[in-house]
Scaffold this active site. Structure first.
Site, mmCIF file in Angstrom:
data_model
loop_
_atom_site.group_PDB
_atom_site.id
_atom_site.type_symbol
_atom_site.label_atom_id
_atom_site.label_comp_id
_atom_site.label_asym_id
_atom_site.label_seq_id
_atom_site.Cartn_x
_atom_site.Cartn_y
_atom_site.Cartn_z
ATOM 1 C CG HIS A 97 52.692 26.210 76.422
ATOM 2 N ND1 HIS A 97 52.959 25.289 77.412
ATOM 3 C CD2 HIS A 97 52.857 25.562 75.245
ATOM 4 C CE1 HIS A 97 53.271 24.130 76.853
ATOM 5 N NE2 HIS A 97 53.223 24.266 75.536
ATOM 6 C CB CYS A 113 54.726 24.072 72.444
ATOM 7 S SG CYS A 113 53.111 23.983 71.656
#
Length: 144
Positions: A97, A113
């Site tokens: 992301h 992440c």
């Protein structure tokens, strides 16, 4: 009356050719944890971008994954509603992301992440949305 149908070899090969074209259209994403870089190969070309993955005490999963879900904007329920623009979820709560902390790109600073600049995340999101993705994460812990 019985009619004999004849099929051209080209006509029979068409479904195979289309299947091969579809398979090769998949975006290939390779994330190297040691170099903190992502290499993306798609129908649109090849890109190499800096990323941030898991800092010490956390982990980014290694392996081969597919994109499980895409969300244009997601807010982390685990980390104070942190914005996660252009999220591509690939394993449980792990996603690729965008991040607004672009000065940290190229170093391991996340909770697991894979973070990208907002522009690159938007570009990747569009490619994966159109073509699908095969995500490979490899390499040892970064020494940065």
């Amino acid at each position: 009356m019985e009619v004999a149908l004849r099929y051209s070899p080209l006509l029979l090969a068409l479904p195979l050719a289309l299947a091969a074209q579809t398979a090769s259209a998949t975006v290939r994403i390779h994330i190297n944890l040691a170099s903190q870089r992502m290499v993306v190969t798609s129908a649109a070309g090849k890109h190499s971008w800096p990323v941030s993955t898991a800092r010490p005490g956390y982990r980014t999963p290694r392996g081969v994954f597919s994109a499980r879900s895409l969300q244009r904007i997601h807010y982390s329920s685990k980390y104070d509603d942190a914005p996660m623009p252009h999220s591509i979820f690939f394993s449980g709560g792990y996603a690729i992301h965008g991040t607004y902390a672009t000065s940290a790109l190229g170093r391991p600073v996340s909770h697991g992440c894979v973070r990208l600049s907002p522009g690159h995340a938007a570009q990747l999101y569009g490619m994966v949305r159109r073509e699908g993705a095969r995500i490979t994460i490899s390499g040892g812990r970064s020494r940065r």
